[in-house]
Design an enzyme around this catalytic site. Structure first.
Site, PDB file in Angstrom:
ATOM      1  N   GLU A 100      26.970  13.718 -13.847  1.00 28.10           N
ATOM      2  CA  GLU A 100      27.609  14.791 -13.374  1.00 28.10           C
ATOM      3  C   GLU A 100      29.015  14.824 -13.605  1.00 28.10           C
ATOM      4  O   GLU A 100      29.569  15.630 -14.181  1.00 28.10           O
ATOM      5  CB  GLU A 100      27.366  15.303 -11.966  1.00 28.10           C
ATOM      6  N   HIS A 133      24.732  18.113 -21.107  1.00 34.24           N
ATOM      7  CA  HIS A 133      23.966  17.275 -20.381  1.00 34.24           C
ATOM      8  C   HIS A 133      22.696  16.684 -21.363  1.00 34.24           C
ATOM      9  O   HIS A 133      22.152  15.678 -21.221  1.00 34.24           O
ATOM     10  CB  HIS A 133      23.085  17.853 -19.203  1.00 34.24           C
ATOM     11  N   ALA A 153      22.995  26.172 -12.502  1.00 35.35           N
ATOM     12  CA  ALA A 153      22.087  26.002 -13.815  1.00 35.35           C
ATOM     13  C   ALA A 153      21.460  24.579 -13.492  1.00 35.35           C
ATOM     14  O   ALA A 153      22.126  23.869 -13.069  1.00 35.35           O
ATOM     15  CB  ALA A 153      22.696  26.377 -15.105  1.00 35.35           C
ATOM     16  N   MET A 154      20.565  24.289 -14.555  1.00 33.47           N
ATOM     17  CA  MET A 154      20.115  22.979 -14.437  1.00 33.47           C
ATOM     18  C   MET A 154      19.676  22.588 -15.837  1.00 33.47           C
ATOM     19  O   MET A 154      18.931  23.714 -16.688  1.00 33.47           O
ATOM     20  CB  MET A 154      18.803  23.096 -13.471  1.00 33.47           C
ATOM     21  N   GLU A 155      19.726  21.335 -16.278  1.00 30.03           N
ATOM     22  CA  GLU A 155      19.587  20.991 -17.581  1.00 30.03           C
ATOM     23  C   GLU A 155      18.230  20.666 -18.176  1.00 30.03           C
ATOM     24  O   GLU A 155      18.096  19.842 -18.918  1.00 30.03           O
ATOM     25  CB  GLU A 155      20.671  19.927 -17.844  1.00 30.03           C
ATOM     26  N   ASN A 156      17.154  21.270 -17.634  1.00 29.48           N
ATOM     27  CA  ASN A 156      15.908  20.947 -18.140  1.00 29.48           C
ATOM     28  C   ASN A 156      15.723  20.710 -19.617  1.00 29.48           C
ATOM     29  O   ASN A 156      16.328  21.680 -20.562  1.00 29.48           O
ATOM     30  CB  ASN A 156      14.977  21.806 -17.635  1.00 29.48           C
ATOM     31  N   HIS A 190      28.627  23.027 -20.168  1.00 30.04           N
ATOM     32  CA  HIS A 190      27.943  21.816 -19.350  1.00 30.04           C
ATOM     33  C   HIS A 190      26.546  21.578 -19.235  1.00 30.04           C
ATOM     34  O   HIS A 190      26.236  20.264 -19.726  1.00 30.04           O
ATOM     35  CB  HIS A 190      28.235  22.190 -17.880  1.00 30.04           C
ATOM     36  N   GLU A 191      25.782  22.459 -19.229  1.00 34.69           N
ATOM     37  CA  GLU A 191      24.389  22.054 -19.383  1.00 34.69           C
ATOM     38  C   GLU A 191      23.703  21.542 -20.778  1.00 34.69           C
ATOM     39  O   GLU A 191      23.041  20.711 -20.874  1.00 34.69           O
ATOM     40  CB  GLU A 191      23.461  23.536 -18.967  1.00 34.69           C
TER      41      GLU A 191
HETATM   42  N1  ASP Z   1      22.141  19.245 -12.615  1.00 32.85           N
HETATM   43  C1  ASP Z   1      22.833  20.901 -12.257  1.00 32.85           C
HETATM   44  C2  ASP Z   1      23.953  20.597 -13.117  1.00 32.85           C
HETATM   45  O1  ASP Z   1      25.048  20.253 -12.460  1.00 32.85           O
HETATM   46  C3  ASP Z   1      22.609  21.131 -11.087  1.00 32.85           C
HETATM   47  C4  ASP Z   1      21.390  21.021 -10.411  1.00 32.85           C
HETATM   48  O2  ASP Z   1      20.835  20.146 -10.218  1.00 32.85           O
HETATM   49  O3  ASP Z   1      20.627  22.230 -10.685  1.00 32.85           O
HETATM   50  O4  ASP Z   1      24.240  21.251 -13.985  1.00 32.85           O
HETATM   51 ZN    ZN Z   2      25.421  18.847 -14.400  1.00 35.36          ZN
END
Ligand code: ASP
Ligand code: ZN
Length: 675
Positions: free
Chosen positions: A109, A90, A51-54, A86-87
């Site tokens: 991270e 962030h 996943a990614m925390e946009n 986690h996300e």
């Molecule tokens: N930043 C993301 C995460 O560790 C990984 C990613 O860059 O997609 O949650």
């Molecule tokens: Zn992360």
């Protein structure tokens, strides 16, 4: 708000629940509120990462969102909860305070993994369940990060160079980074750590900062000099603490001598001592904790666990008023991400495995005992000799299984054998086929000698209730499925029928996958039919097909069966497989190369030939994933000479490819160059 493909809306409840728990937890544990009116998650089927925390709209791999009992296992439920957390976390550690440059990746991270681990432990609740969370963190670190830290890609938590930052989304930056934050948490204590976090947010909200800024806030809040602690960010390699004990019955003293070293890693020959909080206890011959009084201390407080602080290469701690010869329990709770050596004899380990009050070390003692047996058996198989049976391990496991006061989830961990990758780490020269033979032999022998107990557990841990996710029920399923796996490991037909029945009648994917996994690695004559049937039932659901691929890619091949690599090649032509889909590639190709060592490292080199075809093919489609696959050969110098030659040739073949991405090039060049 959660966005998914049409028709999948009813599989979002668990993720939504996890999100609500995360939001509440961050308010309670860290005083952090969410800052926008809307928080969104979108699940997509083609995504390289979890996943990614946009900001405001997290992008998720569908496998980390969608869950119902028919598609998700207990492990999936657990992982969804922790990734959603986690996300979300962030938002403060990653978005509002972000990284100044990519070298600082662990600033967000490592810290966010630490936060999601704390969250998962709090959600697990009671002490045994928390210990199981911690054990799983430790396992992952040992199985994946320790090998990385001992190979050509070893790098500090804050890398000092990179060619492709995509290649540095690593267990070192994530998991070791989290351990380093935990070390700080242990050194400062919960309250001071929290004050340090508050100060960090207050100072840096809206800024792009560095790992040093984080440590500086902690130093300011605690009034401590954290200069030496900073080395954890700069030095690669797994530190080793070698401990030795001397007991004097006459003086009732116990001297514990500790030496710390960190091995050289590429580009870092010499290491300096680190600041290590070593939590420990002393255990008497009945398994009870002793009171810990250091020499020179007047007032004996009744502490039975203490954190010794190491900051030099050598230390000696002298405990006084020690009535009988103790067995030390070192690095309790895995207080530092290190290896600990102590000259335990088998009886010491058996004592700790049955009685240590620290559950993480209790588990660890059993692992050490099992590892010693596995290494001896590996040597025997290499020499074509029969391995020696050891009753002590059997007795310890029997004792643990019979102890109903222990949480089922803990018992399941305690009687599981170290992974093949961990056994390999303990070998000077790796022969994956001998390692597998040893592990199968020990499983079979434990399966037989404890058969009565496994059968009894299989019955008593059965739940009459319909499936619910969650720690307690999942623990019972884990123990019951461990019993099933040991029964099936004996190779006799009857438990295989039990597994078949479970596969057909279970109301949930946890039990079905456990049964299927036992069957796929067995010699059951009907396993091929079962796989064909399941492919039909599961064809509509990519997440299930990925399980189907992975179980076959990681299966054990019996004498006379086709090598797994041939099976993988056939499966790549299946209509449920697309090389353009990262989840498919992880499930089938990466899991074969990374998680089926005895088959990948077949002595005919067929696994390496497959690797050398797939890496360039995948590189043309998805360099990030191709580089992950490329890493499965990086430890080539650790293997038997014949394998080394073949692996090196495969690496050189890929290195000669004219149009390699920078991602894959970095991996193959570093693998060939470094020790
Ligand atoms: N930043 C993301 C995460 O560790 C990984 C990613 O860059 O997609 O949650
Ligand atoms: Zn992360």
């Amino acid at each position: 708000e959660i966005y998914v493909e049409h028709g999948k809306e009813d599989r979002c409840a668990w993720a939504m629940d996890s999100l609500k728990k995360s939001m509440r937890w961050d308010e309670e544990a860290f005083g952090r509120e969410y800052d926008l009116d809307v928080f969104m998650i979108v699940a997509v089927s083609d995504f390289n990462m979890g996943a990614m925390e946009n900001k405001g709209l997290n992008i998720f791999n569908a496998r980390r969102v969608l869950a119902d009992p028919q598609i998700a296992t207990d492990a999936d439920y657990e992982r969804i909860e922790s990734v959603v957390g986690h996300e979300y976390f962030h938002n403060w550690t990653g978005n509002r305070v972000t990284c100044r440059d990519w070298f600082q990746l662990s600033l967000k991270e490592g810290l966010t993994v630490f936060r999601d681990q704390q969250f998962s432990a709090d959600m697990a609740g009671e002490p045994a369940a928390r210990a199981v969370c911690r054990i799983n963190d430790v396992k992952r670190l040992r199985e994946v990060q320790f090998p990385e830290d001992a190979g050509p890609m070893a790098h500090p938590v804050r890398p000092d160079s990179y060619q492709q930052i995509d290649n540095f989304y690593t267990p070192t930056v994530y998991e070791k980074g989290a351990e380093v934050v935990r070390v700080l948490h242990t050194l400062l204590g919960e309250d001071t750590f929290r004050r340090g976090m508050d100060l960090y947010f207050e100072r840096h909200d809206g800024q792009a900062v560095t790992c040093d800024d984080f440590v500086a806030a902690m130093a300011q809040a605690s009034g401590r000099d954290l200069t030496q602690f900073g080395r954890w960010y700069a030095q690669a390699g797994t530190p080793r603490v070698t401990a030795s004990g001397r007991y004097s019955a006459g003086e009732k003293r116990f001297e514990l001598a500790l030496i710390q070293t960190t091995p050289p890693t590429p580009g870092q020959e010499n290491k300096s001592p680190l600041q290590i909080p070593l939590s420990m206890g002393l255990v008497d011959s009945a398994g009870r904790d002793m009171r810990l009084q250091l020499e020179g201390e007047t007032d004996t407080d009744a502490a039975t666990t203490r954190a010794l602080e190491l900051n030099q290469t050598t230390h000696t701690f002298t405990f006084v008023n020690v009535e009988t010869k103790p067995v030390p329990s070192l690095n309790r709770g895995f207080s530092a991400p290190i290896r600990v050596d102590y000259d335990y004899d088998a009886q010491d380990l058996a004592l700790l495995a049955q009685h240590d009050s620290d559950l993480v070390n209790r588990w660890d003692a059993g692992q050490r005992l099992a590892l010693a047996r596995l290494l001896a058996a590996t040597d025997a198989f290499e020499l074509d000799q029969p391995p020696k049976v050891d009753d002590l391990l059997h007795q310890v496991f029997a004792h643990l299984l019979a102890d109903d006061t222990l949480a089922p989830a803990f018992r399941a961990c305690a009687v599981s054998l170290p992974a093949e990758s961990e056994i390999a780490e303990a070998c000077a020269i790796v022969d994956p086929i001998a390692i597998r033979a040893a592990r199968l032999w020990l499983r079979e022998s434990l399966g037989q000698s404890l058969a009565e107990r496994w059968r009894a557990l299989y019955e008593t841990q059965r739940s009459p209730e319909p499936y619910v996710p969650g720690v307690a029920a999942a623990g019972r399923r884990a123990l019951r499925n461990t019993a099933l796996a040991y029964l099936c490991a004996t190779g006799v037909p009857e438990p295989l029928q039990l597994a078949r029945l479970q596969l057909e009648s279970a109301d949930n994917m946890t039990d079905r996958v456990a049964a299927l996994s036992a069957l796929v690695s067995s010699n059951a004559p009907f396993k091929a039919d079962i796989l064909v049937h399941l492919a039909r039932d599961w064809a509509h659901e990519p997440l299930l097909m990925n399980k189907w691929f992975e179980l076959q890619a990681t299966a054990i091949a019996h004498a006379g069966e086709v090598p797994v690599v041939d099976r993988v090649r056939v499966l790549m032509k299946h209509r449920g497989f697309a090389i353009t889909n990262p989840n498919n590639v992880y499930a089938l190709i990466v899991s074969f190369c990374a998680s089926n060592p005895a088959e990948f490292h077949r002595s005919d080199g067929s696994g390496y030939a497959f690797w050398a075809e797939q890496v360039p093919a995948l590189d043309r489609i998805n360099p990030t994933v191709a580089a992950r696959l490329a890493r499965t050969l990086e430890r080539w110098r650790h293997f038997t000479p014949d394998r080394q030659r073949l692996m090196r040739a495969a690496l050189e073949q890929v290195a000669r490819e004219p149009k390699l991405s920078a991602n894959v090039r970095e991996i193959v060049v570093k693998s060939l160059d470094a020790g």
